[in-house]
Design a protein around this motif. Structure first.
Motif, mmCIF file in Angstrom:
data_model
loop_
_atom_site.group_PDB
_atom_site.id
_atom_site.type_symbol
_atom_site.label_atom_id
_atom_site.label_comp_id
_atom_site.label_asym_id
_atom_site.label_seq_id
_atom_site.Cartn_x
_atom_site.Cartn_y
_atom_site.Cartn_z
ATOM 1 N N THR A 123 0.895 -1.091 0.049
ATOM 2 C CA THR A 123 -0.048 0.039 -0.041
ATOM 3 C C THR A 123 0.813 1.062 0.057
ATOM 4 O OG1 THR A 123 -1.759 -1.142 1.410
ATOM 5 C CG2 THR A 123 -1.941 1.035 1.328
ATOM 6 N N ARG A 124 1.963 1.152 0.828
ATOM 7 C CA ARG A 124 2.713 2.368 0.896
ATOM 8 C C ARG A 124 3.609 2.481 -0.406
ATOM 9 N NH1 ARG A 124 8.301 3.645 2.669
ATOM 10 N NH2 ARG A 124 8.451 5.407 4.255
ATOM 11 N N ILE A 125 4.039 1.480 -1.088
ATOM 12 C CA ILE A 125 4.671 1.700 -2.268
ATOM 13 C C ILE A 125 3.608 2.265 -3.352
ATOM 14 C CG2 ILE A 125 5.716 0.542 -4.401
ATOM 15 C CD1 ILE A 125 7.230 0.362 -2.061
ATOM 16 N N LYS A 126 2.271 1.904 -3.066
ATOM 17 C CA LYS A 126 1.415 2.288 -4.273
ATOM 18 C C LYS A 126 1.223 3.996 -4.151
ATOM 19 C CE LYS A 126 -1.085 -1.917 -4.982
ATOM 20 N NZ LYS A 126 -2.100 -2.802 -4.422
ATOM 21 N N LEU A 127 0.852 4.334 -2.634
ATOM 22 C CA LEU A 127 0.673 5.651 -2.398
ATOM 23 C C LEU A 127 2.043 6.335 -2.942
ATOM 24 C CD1 LEU A 127 -1.063 5.406 1.051
ATOM 25 C CD2 LEU A 127 -1.980 5.699 -1.124
ATOM 26 N N TYR A 128 2.888 6.039 -2.404
ATOM 27 C CA TYR A 128 4.245 6.681 -3.123
ATOM 28 C C TYR A 128 4.070 7.164 -4.431
ATOM 29 C CZ TYR A 128 7.273 7.352 0.812
ATOM 30 O OH TYR A 128 7.905 7.691 2.088
ATOM 31 N N ASN A 129 3.761 5.803 -5.250
ATOM 32 C CA ASN A 129 3.875 6.092 -6.705
ATOM 33 C C ASN A 129 2.717 7.055 -7.221
ATOM 34 O OD1 ASN A 129 6.000 4.583 -8.373
ATOM 35 N ND2 ASN A 129 5.380 3.136 -6.685
ATOM 36 N N TRP A 130 1.482 7.013 -6.496
ATOM 37 C CA TRP A 130 0.551 7.881 -7.135
ATOM 38 C C TRP A 130 0.668 9.202 -6.610
ATOM 39 C CZ3 TRP A 130 -3.764 4.113 -4.502
ATOM 40 C CH2 TRP A 130 -3.653 2.882 -5.354
ATOM 41 N N HIS A 131 1.402 9.279 -5.527
ATOM 42 C CA HIS A 131 1.813 10.826 -4.961
ATOM 43 C C HIS A 131 2.710 11.441 -6.068
ATOM 44 C CE1 HIS A 131 3.024 13.758 -1.744
ATOM 45 N NE2 HIS A 131 4.153 13.751 -2.416
ATOM 46 N N LYS A 132 3.569 10.640 -6.520
ATOM 47 C CA LYS A 132 4.567 11.068 -7.450
ATOM 48 C C LYS A 132 3.898 11.444 -8.777
ATOM 49 C CE LYS A 132 8.269 8.309 -5.220
ATOM 50 N NZ LYS A 132 9.626 7.485 -5.593
ATOM 51 N N TRP A 133 3.088 10.729 -9.107
ATOM 52 C CA TRP A 133 2.440 10.913 -10.440
ATOM 53 C C TRP A 133 1.568 11.878 -10.540
ATOM 54 C CZ3 TRP A 133 0.642 5.177 -10.914
ATOM 55 C CH2 TRP A 133 1.571 4.069 -11.134
ATOM 56 N N ALA A 134 0.933 12.130 -9.475
ATOM 57 C CA ALA A 134 -0.071 13.550 -9.210
ATOM 58 C C ALA A 134 0.914 14.544 -9.018
ATOM 59 C CB ALA A 134 -0.826 13.256 -7.836
ATOM 60 N N GLY A 135 2.011 14.307 -8.423
ATOM 61 C CA GLY A 135 2.900 15.803 -8.437
ATOM 62 C C GLY A 135 3.552 16.158 -9.339
ATOM 63 N N VAL A 136 3.879 15.217 -10.286
ATOM 64 C CA VAL A 136 4.353 15.385 -11.586
ATOM 65 C C VAL A 136 3.103 16.326 -12.525
ATOM 66 C CG1 VAL A 136 5.425 14.699 -13.698
ATOM 67 C CG2 VAL A 136 6.199 14.026 -11.597
ATOM 68 N N THR A 137 2.132 15.576 -12.393
ATOM 69 C CA THR A 137 0.969 16.166 -13.082
ATOM 70 C C THR A 137 0.532 17.676 -12.537
ATOM 71 O OG1 THR A 137 -0.261 13.993 -13.065
ATOM 72 C CG2 THR A 137 -1.440 15.860 -13.783
ATOM 73 N N ILE A 138 0.805 17.691 -11.475
ATOM 74 C CA ILE A 138 0.811 19.280 -10.798
ATOM 75 C C ILE A 138 1.705 20.039 -11.340
ATOM 76 C CG2 ILE A 138 1.038 20.646 -8.670
ATOM 77 C CD1 ILE A 138 -0.447 18.158 -7.113
ATOM 78 N N LEU A 139 3.176 19.467 -11.457
ATOM 79 C CA LEU A 139 3.940 20.405 -12.366
ATOM 80 C C LEU A 139 3.787 20.791 -13.559
ATOM 81 C CD1 LEU A 139 7.032 21.401 -11.862
ATOM 82 C CD2 LEU A 139 7.726 19.166 -12.625
ATOM 83 N N THR A 140 3.114 19.834 -14.504
ATOM 84 C CA THR A 140 2.819 20.185 -15.828
ATOM 85 C C THR A 140 1.579 21.175 -15.769
ATOM 86 O OG1 THR A 140 1.257 18.305 -16.011
ATOM 87 C CG2 THR A 140 3.366 18.122 -16.752
ATOM 88 N N LEU A 141 0.798 21.017 -14.948
ATOM 89 C CA LEU A 141 -0.350 21.910 -14.862
ATOM 90 C C LEU A 141 -0.091 23.510 -14.391
ATOM 91 C CD1 LEU A 141 -3.151 20.091 -12.974
ATOM 92 C CD2 LEU A 141 -3.166 20.786 -15.352
ATOM 93 N N ALA A 142 1.160 23.565 -13.517
ATOM 94 C CA ALA A 142 1.951 24.783 -13.225
ATOM 95 C C ALA A 142 2.394 25.399 -14.281
ATOM 96 C CB ALA A 142 2.847 24.257 -11.930
ATOM 97 N N ALA A 143 3.063 24.588 -15.193
ATOM 98 C CA ALA A 143 3.952 25.318 -16.337
ATOM 99 C C ALA A 143 2.969 25.759 -17.098
ATOM 100 C CB ALA A 143 4.576 24.154 -17.055
ATOM 101 N N ALA A 144 1.480 24.992 -17.499
ATOM 102 C CA ALA A 144 0.554 25.540 -18.355
ATOM 103 C C ALA A 144 -0.159 26.608 -17.830
ATOM 104 C CB ALA A 144 -0.437 24.252 -18.811
ATOM 105 N N ARG A 145 -0.176 26.559 -16.503
ATOM 106 C CA ARG A 145 -1.076 27.656 -15.819
ATOM 107 C C ARG A 145 -0.226 29.002 -15.774
ATOM 108 N NH1 ARG A 145 -3.666 27.562 -9.681
ATOM 109 N NH2 ARG A 145 -4.648 29.485 -9.785
ATOM 110 N N LEU A 146 1.180 28.906 -15.657
ATOM 111 C CA LEU A 146 1.905 29.964 -15.755
ATOM 112 C C LEU A 146 1.863 30.629 -17.040
ATOM 113 C CD1 LEU A 146 4.107 31.731 -14.307
ATOM 114 C CD2 LEU A 146 5.818 30.215 -14.876
ATOM 115 N N LEU A 147 1.914 29.870 -18.175
ATOM 116 C CA LEU A 147 2.016 30.357 -19.264
ATOM 117 C C LEU A 147 0.456 31.029 -19.734
ATOM 118 C CD1 LEU A 147 3.647 27.536 -21.670
ATOM 119 C CD2 LEU A 147 4.665 29.361 -20.909
#
Ligand code: HEM
Lengths: 181, 195
Positions: free
Chosen positions: A38-62
């Motif tokens: 479970t912990r491994i799954k959460l870590y991975n989902w956390h990272k995937w969501a985080g990278v999605t946030i990063l791309t959204l941040a870049a798009a939003r800034l533009l």
């Protein structure tokens, strides 16, 4: 009533608000767990969501650079408009700093990011035990800083809602009534 | 005094002859692994993410003449406790009974049963790989190159972790941690006769 944010800005705002809140909560929860699938799954989902946030941040800034938001009400004291602007700049900086420190930490600790288990992302720092230990606190400090600015942001919204009665929040709410702005 | 001297001379002479006889055998019997230039690495996938590391301690007894592969013998020991993954949390996890159980069974062993030359410096080492008290037959393809008295052996094979009960129990979901583990071997050996 003051003019509204455009639809794209509203979409970015709420999408990121939900994702950041969820990532923050998952981040706090996952680090409290002992090692388990479970912990491994959460870590991975956390990272995937985080990278999605990063791309959204870049798009939003533009988007933000090309689309000036509606001005703040002229009734607001100068120090408050400055404080709001500083807070918003801080938010944008942290939208990048939080995911980037997380990504760097993960790479340094020997877990390169494969977005959704599907798209391998490059490591921008090498796998290095000492570097990982160094980076680890920066990620949570950045995340806590983001949470603190978000808290201030929400307090300000509540203040406008309850004390100023200027209905500032509705500018960022989806237009439910279906009226043209 | 004279007597003592001559018997000493005799001893030296006998020892010398014995060494002369023994030396060629010795040279054949032992090729040496140069640890500093060798590496045993492994990588698996966790949710599609490649995660792996190296074993810092291993040793090998190698008897190998490329021209006499029938007589080749490899006995390889890897210290599972020496696994370096790059972060202590995963390393601590790996030592647990469900994974390597390396506090109890710290050694992984490969013992060759047959070596085949395929040509072009390529060989196939068949043998038994034992981890956690479970033995499985594996074939390790190895490519050799030689320069300046050093023989470099590069090989790679894939094992299935569940065959050795590595990541047993709650971890046996292979969609989370892949069953396949790729083991990459790079060895530097001295004393190997020319290819
Ligand atoms: C806006 C996005 C993100 C937020 C709000 C966030 C928030 C958090 C929080 C609150 C924690 C717990 C820290 C603690 O209390 O120890 C955490 C941990 C962690 N985050 Fe993020 N994070 C984000 C993005 C990312 C990204 C993009 C990655 C990697 C690609 C990442 C990787 C990690 C890792 C590996 C940990 C565990 C650190 C540890 O083991 O102590 N995070 N995050």
């Amino acid at each position: 009533m003051s003019p509204r944010y455009d639809r794209v800005a509203i979409l970015f705002h709420w999408l990121m608000a939900v994702m950041i809140t969820a990532s923050f909560a998952v981040g706090l929860y996952m680090v409290s767990l002992t090692m388990s699938p479970t912990r491994i799954k959460l870590y991975n989902w956390h990272k995937w969501a985080g990278v999605t946030i990063l791309t959204l941040a870049a798009a939003r800034l533009l988007w933000r650079l090309k689309h000036t938001p509606p001005p703040l009400p002229p009734t607001m004291p100068k120090w408050q408009t400055s404080a709001a602007n500083v807070a918003h700049v801080m938010l944008y900086i942290l939208f990048f700093a939080v995911p980037l420190t997380g990504w760097a930490y993960s790479s340094a600790a020997g877990f390169p990011i494969v977005w959704f288990g599907w798209i391998p992302l490059p490591d921008f720092v090498p796998k290095d035990r000492e570097l990982a230990e160094f980076l680890k606190p920066w990620h949570w400090m950045a995340a806590y800083a983001l949470a603190a600015v978000v808290a201030l942001h929400i307090l300000a919204v509540v203040k406008h809602l309850l004390m100023d009665d200027d209905n500032l929040m509705s500018r960022m709410l989806p237009n439910m009534t279906g009226d043209k702005k | 005094m004279k007597l003592v001297q001559s018997s000493l001379q005799q001893v030296v002479a006998v020892a010398g002859v014995a060494m002369l006889v023994a030396l060629p055998n010795l040279a054949n019997a032992q090729q040496r692994v140069v640890p500093a230039q060798s590496e045993i690495a492994f990588v698996s996938k966790q949710f599609g993410v490649p995660v792996g590391g190296k074993f810092k301690k291993f040793d090998a007894e190698v008897t190998f003449d490329p021209k006499k592969v029938e007589a080749a013998k490899v006995n390889f020991n890897v210290d599972l406790l020496s696994a370096d993954i790059g972060n202590s949390e995963t390393e601590a996890e790996l030592k647990k009974p469900g994974w390597f159980n390396s506090q109890k069974m710290p050694q992984a062993n490969f013992t060759s049963t047959a070596v085949k030359a395929i040509g072009g410096g390529k060989f196939e080492f068949s043998g038994k790989l034992s981890i956690k008290g479970i033995s499985q037959n594996v074939v390790v393809p190895v490519t050799l190159t030689q320069s300046a008295g050093v023989t470099r052996a590069v090989g790679s094979f894939t094992l299935k972790r569940l065959d050795f009960k590595i990541g047993d129990g709650e971890w046996n979901d292979v969609s989370l941690v892949a069953n396949e583990v790729v083991v990459n071997i790079k060895l530097a050996l001295t004393g190997v006769p020319p290819l």
